[in-house]
Scaffold this active site. Structure first.
Site, PDB file in Angstrom:
ATOM      1  CE  LYS A   1      -4.039  -0.163   2.286  1.00 27.60           C
ATOM      2  NZ  LYS A   1      -5.101  -0.480   3.659  1.00 27.60           N
TER       3      LYS A   1
ATOM      4  CG  ASP B   1      -8.277   1.878   3.558  1.00 27.97           C
ATOM      5  OD1 ASP B   1      -9.102   0.978   3.083  1.00 27.97           O
ATOM      6  OD2 ASP B   1      -7.013   1.700   3.343  1.00 27.97           O
TER       7      ASP B   1
END
Ligand code: ATR
Length: 270
Positions: free
Chosen positions: A66, A102
């Site tokens: 990520k 997110d």
């Protein structure tokens, strides 16, 4: 030709994303396939080029990629820059655009649950990567107070400095929380993965307060038990956040936001 999407990570077999996106596709009548691709960190640049050459329309990115993947994007959204992480890639002609769903996923799940942020005293436990991804949206929702606590004070202090242009983040150690009262406590530590919880002073939760764990399954159990000892009026784990962040990625790719209730119910039933 059917549009292709995938999640990349290492390992990847555990990922629920293929299941979630397959159900989103059915529920919105979108013609697509969604794969899981194991990508060794050493081959990440090569794999991204290859998946682009193969015609993939979009990718989800999970650990350990990520952070690294952001450096390989042609551009990165502001919220992904803020988060220091990319979990969604959108295909453009010359490569991949990076985004992060997110924080949006958390905020949508909190809204779904009816957990208010505006005007509330909010405590975030932990100061790692997961926290970096949610501070921007939490500040934008205008809490009365946003405290970030950690075992050591340096990480929350660094985050407070980094996010000061977006609002006030109060850094603390867990033990220095003694005597405080919060309306909402979010556990964003990774301690639950090893079946534990940070050591916390007692009575941190105000009457009627709520607890939320960003993780789910067994990893959320220590905090769920702690919430019970605190007489939390409500507790939720992060399975809803997982589904909502997936829906945000899906909407970025397909231009239509899928319904999330049935997917969440299906995951709970498993
Ligand atoms: P993530 O991407 O999940 O946020 P991370 O960046 O490694 O992972 O951050 C993990 C967070 O969980 C940190 O805040 C860490 O606290 P420290 O900075 O003090 O290490 C916290 N954490 C992990 N294990 C913990 C434990 N057993 N007790 C308390 N905090 C823990």
């Amino acid at each position: 030709m059917t549009d292709r999407y995938a999640v990349i990570g290492h390992p990847i077999a555990h990922s629920k994303s293929p299941l979630i996106h397959a159900q989103f596709a059915r529920e919105t009548a979108q013609d697509l396939v969604y794969d899981a691709v194991d990508v060794d960190p050493e081959t990440l640049p090569f794999a991204l080029r290859q998946l682009h050459d193969e015609g993939y329309r979009g990718l989800n990115v999970t650990q350990p990629h990520k952070t690294e993947v952001a450096k390989l994007c042609v551009s990165v959204s502001e919220r992904a820059q803020q988060a220091g992480a990319v979990n969604t890639l959108l295909r453009v002609d010359n490569g991949w655009q990076g985004d992060n769903s997110d924080g949006d996923g958390l905020m949508r799940d909190l809204a779904r649950l009816g957990y208010a942020i505006a005007g509330q005293r909010v405590l975030v436990l932990g100061a790692g990567g997961a926290v970096r991804g949610i501070l921007g949206p939490l500040l934008a929702a205008r809490p009365a107070l946003l405290v970030v606590s950690n075992r050591n004070p340096w990480k929350p202090e660094a985050l407070a400095e980094e996010f000061k242009e977006y609002g006030s983040v109060v850094p603390r150690t867990h033990l220095a929380l003694k005597g405080d009262r919060y309306d909402l406590i979010l556990n964003a530590t990774s301690a639950g993965l090893s079946g534990t919880l940070p050591r916390l002073p007692g009575q941190l939760l105000a009457d009627g307060g709520a607890c939320y764990d960003l993780s789910y399954g067994a990893a959320a159990e220590p905090f769920r038990r702690w919430a019970e000892t605190q007489k939390a009026a409500r507790f939720a784990d992060g399975l809803g956040m997982l589904v909502e962040q997936a829906a945000t990625s899906f909407a970025l790719w397909r231009g239509v936001r899928p319904p999330t209730a049935d997917v969440l119910q299906a995951l709970r039933a498993r």
